[in-house]
Design an enzyme around this catalytic site. Sequence first.
Site, PDB file in Angstrom:
ATOM      1  N   HIS A  32      -7.620  -5.008  -1.270  1.00 10.73           N
ATOM      2  CA  HIS A  32      -6.584  -4.874  -1.200  1.00 10.73           C
ATOM      3  C   HIS A  32      -5.426  -5.251   0.232  1.00 10.73           C
ATOM      4  CE1 HIS A  32      -3.930  -1.300  -1.028  1.00 10.73           C
ATOM      5  NE2 HIS A  32      -3.784  -0.749   0.402  1.00 10.73           N
ATOM      6  N   SER A  71       0.504  -1.157  -0.026  1.00  9.09           N
ATOM      7  CA  SER A  71       0.142  -0.327  -0.238  1.00  9.09           C
ATOM      8  C   SER A  71       1.100   1.602  -0.377  1.00  9.09           C
ATOM      9  CB  SER A  71      -1.049   0.005   1.243  1.00  9.09           C
ATOM     10  OG  SER A  71      -1.769   0.732   1.106  1.00  9.09           O
ATOM     11  N   ASP A  90      -8.719  -5.549  -6.192  1.00  9.78           N
ATOM     12  CA  ASP A  90      -7.977  -3.821  -5.368  1.00  9.78           C
ATOM     13  C   ASP A  90      -8.301  -3.147  -6.863  1.00  9.78           C
ATOM     14  OD1 ASP A  90      -6.378  -2.406  -3.912  1.00  9.78           O
ATOM     15  OD2 ASP A  90      -4.568  -3.893  -3.797  1.00  9.78           O
TER      16      ASP A  90
END
Length: 321
Positions: free
Chosen positions: A304, A188, A246
Amino acid sequence: MLSHRYFVSIFLSTGLLTSKLSLAAPLFGFGSSDNSASTTAVSNDTVTSDFLRPALFSRVAYCSSDAVQSFQCGSPCDALGSDIDVFQVGGNDGTIPMYFIAHDPSTNTIVVAHQGTDPNNLLSILNDAKFGLVDLNTTRFTAADGKGIQVHDGFQQTFERTADGVLAGVQNGLSTKNATNVLVTGHSLGAAVATLDAMFLKENLDPSVQLTTSVFGLPRVGDQAWADFVDSSLGNTLSHITNQNDPVPTVPPEFLGFVHPSNEFHITGVDSNGQATGIIACPGQDNENCSTGNDILDASVANHLGPYFDDISFGASACPA
């Protein structure tokens, strides 16, 4: 857990959701990529050899600083083995997300792992919310001087807060551990900072050092010139792994000038045991057959966090220690 409300706020702030946006709009990036090169299947052996340990280190980066420093974080630490030597931990879980530097004797590698976005920490989210493209700091990236490269403002600011400490820590580790390899990883926001780190380390480490960068759920970090700069500097030593639908790899959107570098590996499915049922290699930048081509209506925030493969997920819930 990252909420749909969080991503809606991103789309509102960038103009993605307006009265003119049709529900039929197929892509977060508005389909501006013209790369539809054919993908190829990636074997389980490649996943194990190239991506497994980076994913395990990225998962550990979500543990508490104390647990990482002592390397007593339960199963996430145990999965890497008892001989990992963590010799530097930094960050404040806010404007400076946690990172650690360790020696992995199994591969004689110095590992830099960056924590990703903690949506429970407002300051971390604000780092992501600074969407503007700004000039790359060429006092740090001297090879970029004159290239007109621009990157995400918030990502560069976050990188700047730890860049000198990371470089010093890696140099110290290479010297004291007699290591020859460096791995940079993260998930991320951590993936974005890790990519900037890798470019900074590439410029400052001895060319004899083997640098590898493997990141997960990478958002777009910069413009076309940045993507080209990454490709020319890191080549196939960079891998960015994306998971199904995602939405994070599709922001910031292409229409704002953001472009992914090459070497995406896209997970097409995961079974109920957390095992990837398909992974494909995606040639070129922003390949429409991979995450760039995801339909906005199919976006899955859960993708994600994972699992990605080998039942590995990311986020605070994946490492409660």
